[in-house]
Design an enzyme around this catalytic site. Structure first.
Site, PDB file in Angstrom:
ATOM      1  N   LYS A  22       0.847  -1.218   0.000  1.00 15.46           N
ATOM      2  CA  LYS A  22       0.000   0.000   0.000  1.00 15.46           C
ATOM      3  C   LYS A  22       0.868   1.249   0.000  1.00 15.46           C
ATOM      4  CE  LYS A  22      -1.739   1.544   3.992  1.00 15.46           C
ATOM      5  NZ  LYS A  22      -1.398   2.939   4.340  1.00 15.46           N
ATOM      6  N   ASN A  23       1.867   1.284   0.889  1.00 14.15           N
ATOM      7  CA  ASN A  23       2.639   2.514   1.085  1.00 14.15           C
ATOM      8  C   ASN A  23       3.668   2.779  -0.006  1.00 14.15           C
ATOM      9  OD1 ASN A  23       1.074   2.986   3.270  1.00 14.15           O
ATOM     10  ND2 ASN A  23       2.588   2.302   4.776  1.00 14.15           N
ATOM     11  N   CYS A 116      -5.087  13.842  13.937  1.00 16.60           N
ATOM     12  CA  CYS A 116      -4.913  12.381  13.942  1.00 16.60           C
ATOM     13  C   CYS A 116      -4.986  11.916  15.395  1.00 16.60           C
ATOM     14  CB  CYS A 116      -3.559  12.013  13.345  1.00 16.60           C
ATOM     15  SG  CYS A 116      -3.188  10.253  13.503  1.00 16.60           S
ATOM     16  N   ARG A 121       0.474  15.248  13.947  1.00 14.52           N
ATOM     17  CA  ARG A 121       1.100  14.685  12.735  1.00 14.52           C
ATOM     18  C   ARG A 121       1.237  15.793  11.715  1.00 14.52           C
ATOM     19  NH1 ARG A 121      -1.127   9.114  10.351  1.00 14.52           N
ATOM     20  NH2 ARG A 121       0.774   9.153   9.091  1.00 14.52           N
ATOM     21  N   ASP A 304       4.368   0.476  12.258  1.00 19.31           N
ATOM     22  CA  ASP A 304       3.152  -0.148  11.722  1.00 19.31           C
ATOM     23  C   ASP A 304       2.988  -1.600  12.147  1.00 19.31           C
ATOM     24  OD1 ASP A 304       3.333   1.632   8.521  1.00 19.31           O
ATOM     25  OD2 ASP A 304       2.717   2.259  10.521  1.00 19.31           O
ATOM     26  N   ARG A 396      -8.680  -0.584   4.621  1.00 22.51           N
ATOM     27  CA  ARG A 396      -7.807   0.456   4.050  1.00 22.51           C
ATOM     28  C   ARG A 396      -6.454  -0.106   3.656  1.00 22.51           C
ATOM     29  NH1 ARG A 396      -7.392   6.043   7.121  1.00 22.51           N
ATOM     30  NH2 ARG A 396      -6.060   6.272   5.271  1.00 22.51           N
TER      31      ARG A 396
HETATM   32  C1  EPZ Z   1       4.197   6.812   6.534  1.00 22.75           C
HETATM   33  O1  EPZ Z   1       3.435   7.871   7.100  1.00 22.75           O
HETATM   34  C2  EPZ Z   1       3.238   5.621   6.416  1.00 22.75           C
HETATM   35  N1  EPZ Z   1       2.115   5.996   5.582  1.00 22.75           N
HETATM   36  C3  EPZ Z   1       2.717   5.242   7.800  1.00 22.75           C
HETATM   37  O2  EPZ Z   1       1.954   4.038   7.670  1.00 22.75           O
HETATM   38  C4  EPZ Z   1       3.887   4.920   8.716  1.00 22.75           C
HETATM   39  O3  EPZ Z   1       3.406   4.729  10.018  1.00 22.75           O
HETATM   40  C5  EPZ Z   1       4.888   6.105   8.731  1.00 22.75           C
HETATM   41  O4  EPZ Z   1       5.291   6.438   7.397  1.00 22.75           O
HETATM   42  C6  EPZ Z   1       6.149   5.780   9.520  1.00 22.75           C
HETATM   43  O5  EPZ Z   1       6.782   4.657   9.025  1.00 22.75           O
HETATM   44  C7  EPZ Z   1       2.264   5.931   4.237  1.00 22.75           C
HETATM   45  O6  EPZ Z   1       3.307   5.594   3.693  1.00 22.75           O
HETATM   46  C8  EPZ Z   1       1.069   6.290   3.406  1.00 22.75           C
HETATM   47  P1  EPZ Z   1       6.384  10.078   8.533  1.00 22.75           P
HETATM   48  P2  EPZ Z   1       4.004   9.374   7.114  1.00 22.75           P
HETATM   49  O7  EPZ Z   1       6.318  11.364   7.800  1.00 22.75           O
HETATM   50  O8  EPZ Z   1       4.726   9.630   5.853  1.00 22.75           O
HETATM   51  C9  EPZ Z   1       6.879  13.402  11.916  1.00 22.75           C
HETATM   52  C10 EPZ Z   1       0.069   2.630   7.802  1.00 22.75           C
HETATM   53  O9  EPZ Z   1      -0.365   2.069   8.827  1.00 22.75           O
HETATM   54  N2  EPZ Z   1       6.686  14.404  10.845  1.00 22.75           N
HETATM   55  O10 EPZ Z   1       7.523   9.173   8.257  1.00 22.75           O
HETATM   56  O11 EPZ Z   1       2.871  10.257   7.482  1.00 22.75           O
HETATM   57  C11 EPZ Z   1       5.604  12.611  12.220  1.00 22.75           C
HETATM   58  O12 EPZ Z   1       4.743  13.315  13.078  1.00 22.75           O
HETATM   59  C12 EPZ Z   1       0.534   4.100   7.890  1.00 22.75           C
HETATM   60  O13 EPZ Z   1       0.173   2.091   6.698  1.00 22.75           O
HETATM   61  C13 EPZ Z   1       6.841  15.738  11.135  1.00 22.75           C
HETATM   62  O14 EPZ Z   1       7.147  16.115  12.262  1.00 22.75           O
HETATM   63  O15 EPZ Z   1       5.014   9.282   8.352  1.00 22.75           O
HETATM   64  C14 EPZ Z   1       6.152  11.325  12.818  1.00 22.75           C
HETATM   65  O16 EPZ Z   1       6.395  11.502  14.178  1.00 22.75           O
HETATM   66  C15 EPZ Z   1       0.156   4.744   9.175  1.00 22.75           C
HETATM   67  N3  EPZ Z   1       6.637  16.644  10.124  1.00 22.75           N
HETATM   68  C16 EPZ Z   1       7.469  11.144  12.059  1.00 22.75           C
HETATM   69  O17 EPZ Z   1       7.795  12.401  11.481  1.00 22.75           O
HETATM   70  C17 EPZ Z   1       6.309  16.264   8.837  1.00 22.75           C
HETATM   71  O18 EPZ Z   1       6.137  17.121   7.960  1.00 22.75           O
HETATM   72  C18 EPZ Z   1       7.404  10.095  10.948  1.00 22.75           C
HETATM   73  O19 EPZ Z   1       6.317  10.388  10.103  1.00 22.75           O
HETATM   74  C19 EPZ Z   1       6.159  14.896   8.572  1.00 22.75           C
HETATM   75  C20 EPZ Z   1       6.352  13.974   9.585  1.00 22.75           C
END
Ligand code: EPZ
Length: 422
Positions: A22-23, A116, A121, A304, A396
């Site tokens: 998916k991701n 969220c 987030r 995840d 999802r």
């Molecule tokens: C991706 O989300 C995945 N989603 C998530 O999977 C997964 O949990 C996550 O990466 C971490 O591995 C998809 O790929 C669609 P991040 P993403 O940006 O990109 C902080 C699932 O279950 N951050 O790597 O949203 C954030 O708050 C989903 O399939 C900022 O501070 O995650 C977090 O603490 C859920 N500012 C950390 O970084 C930003 O602009 C990692 O988030 C962006 C992120």
């Protein structure tokens, strides 16, 4: 609304195939906006999020056909650079359109994702990254609005390693003037897969899978056909299913290289694992040992898989601690697992689990994608009947999970819960 009715206590046995990721599929679908034309994307999972993303691309003007696991996407007529709130609020990954819209149309209007359940987030790294490339972005009425933007390569350091921000900025940078360096970039397999797809479209990218990615902008790209990698989180989820049910399973069409940390922890927890090129076999004669886990960015233990691991540890022979360092408050599944008789206490971003001899079936409520997977796994191990409500969450990210589980001998059915969608 659907629910699953599960009678637990049956060991999972047999063989299933793992679906596409998916991701990886979501950003790859969006990347087709970068160059007008027709794309054939294979091994795409049949998921609610994939349908939501297809809907968003249609709003932008793409034509999409989805047969079996093949998407045919034609972005020739795409001309409406906007992602509406109604869609973005249902799927945060919609933010991925920002980079390609800026790169192709030099303008974009993309809704902010909103709140969220797991705490803040933000998408500040996405916005800062685009601004570093020279985009002029304003926030207006809950939307990120960019007009008349020329993108120029530069050096970007991410304060936090973010999957989404790395993918989004990489997609914007492939058509920018000059070279962009992304430092503290995400190294997840899904980012490598997106990068490899962009390279197959003619992009110049180096350092995928490392913390420093270099993108040399090119004047134009071309359509390309591609096959998405297997889903490593679905793989991990079924591996936990095999051990929690004292089963014996074989997973085909998966990528063992992408789940090394999960396999390591599974072995510590008592699983017997054998791996071949695209298959993983698991058997479980030794019971479940308590194993502490702390989540981290790839190749660490994925956030995840945190919920599924907690479900497993709830019937381990002893106590364990699970800490999530990526999402500080991603524990909405804990009170539901305790309804099945688990003994889990949360303190800040850790949970303390005292393993119990057995869980007992009960009605439980899904709250998000991976939380619902942990409830299904716990219900498979529990004695008696469980109703897992609101399984639209699990749809999802898992393709017909109940059919795959039935194939492994689980007693699970999907039923209409009679609950109406608000
Ligand atoms: C991706 O989300 C995945 N989603 C998530 O999977 C997964 O949990 C996550 O990466 C971490 O591995 C998809 O790929 C669609 P991040 P993403 O940006 O990109 C902080 C699932 O279950 N951050 O790597 O949203 C954030 O708050 C989903 O399939 C900022 O501070 O995650 C977090 O603490 C859920 N500012 C950390 O970084 C930003 O602009 C990692 O988030 C962006 C992120």
């Amino acid at each position: 609304m659907d629910k699953f009715v599960i009678y637990g206590g049956k060991p999972l046995k047999g063989e299933i195939e793992i679906s596409g990721s998916k991701n990886a599929a979501l950003p790859i679908m969006v990347a087709t906006l970068l160059s007008p034309g027709k794309y054939i994307i294979n091994n795409v999972p049949r998921l609610r999020d994939v349908r939501t993303m297809a809907h968003l691309l249609r709003i932008i003007g793409a034509k999409i056909e989805f047969e079996n696991h093949t998407l045919v996407i034609d972005t020739t007529q795409a001309d409406f650079p906007e992602a509406p709130y109604e869609l973005v609020k249902t799927m945060r990954a919609s933010i991925y359109v920002l980079g390609p819209l800026l790169a192709r149309f030099k303008q974009a209007r993309v809704s902010l994702p909103g709140g969220c359940a797991w705490g803040p987030r933000p998408v500040d790294l996405h916005i800062k990254g685009m601004q570093s490339l020279g985009a002029r972005l304003d926030l207006d009425g809950g939307y990120i609005v960019a007009r008349g933007t020329k993108l120029t390569g530069t050096h970007i350091y991410f304060d936090v390693s973010s999957v989404g921000a790395t993918g989004n900025v990489m997609m914007a940078a492939v058509l920018a003037d000059g070279t962009t360096t992304l430092e503290n970039a995400a190294t997840e397999p899904e980012i490598i897969d997106l990068g490899n797809f962009l390279i197959s479209m003619g992009a110049r990218i180096e350092g995928l899978g490392s913390k420093i990615i270099q993108i040399e902008g090119v004047p134009g790209l071309h359509p390309s056909d591609y096959t998405v990698i297997p889903d490593r989180i679905e793989t991990g989820t079924f591996l936990v299913g095999g051990l929690i049910s004292a089963g014996n399973i074989n997973l085909k069409k998966c990528q063992p290289r992408h789940v090394m940390k999960i396999l390591e922890k599974m072995k510590e927890a008592g699983a017997t694992i054998s791996v071949s090129e695209n298959e993983i076999h698991l058997s479980s004669e030794k019971g479940i040992q308590p194993v502490n886990v702390t989540t981290d960015v790839y190749p660490g233990f994925p956030t995840d898989m945190q919920a599924q691991w907690i479900a497993l540890m709830s019937i381990a022979r002893g106590s364990s601690v699970v800490t999530d360092n990526i999402f500080q408050d991603r524990f909405t599944h804990v009170p539901e697992l305790n309804r099945l008789g688990a003994q889990i206490v949360q303190k800040n971003n850790s949970v303390f689990i005292t393993g119990v001899k057995k869980l007992n079936g009960a009605p439980v409520m899904s709250t998000d994608l991976r939380a619902s997977a942990s409830l299904v796994l716990a219900a498979l191990a529990a004695q008696g009947k469980s109703d897992v409500l609101r399984v639209y969450h699990i749809d999802r990210g898992y393709e017909t999970i109940e059919i795959k589980l039935q194939k492994l001998g689980a007693d699970i059915v999907r039923e209409d819960s009679g609950e109406v969608t608000s």
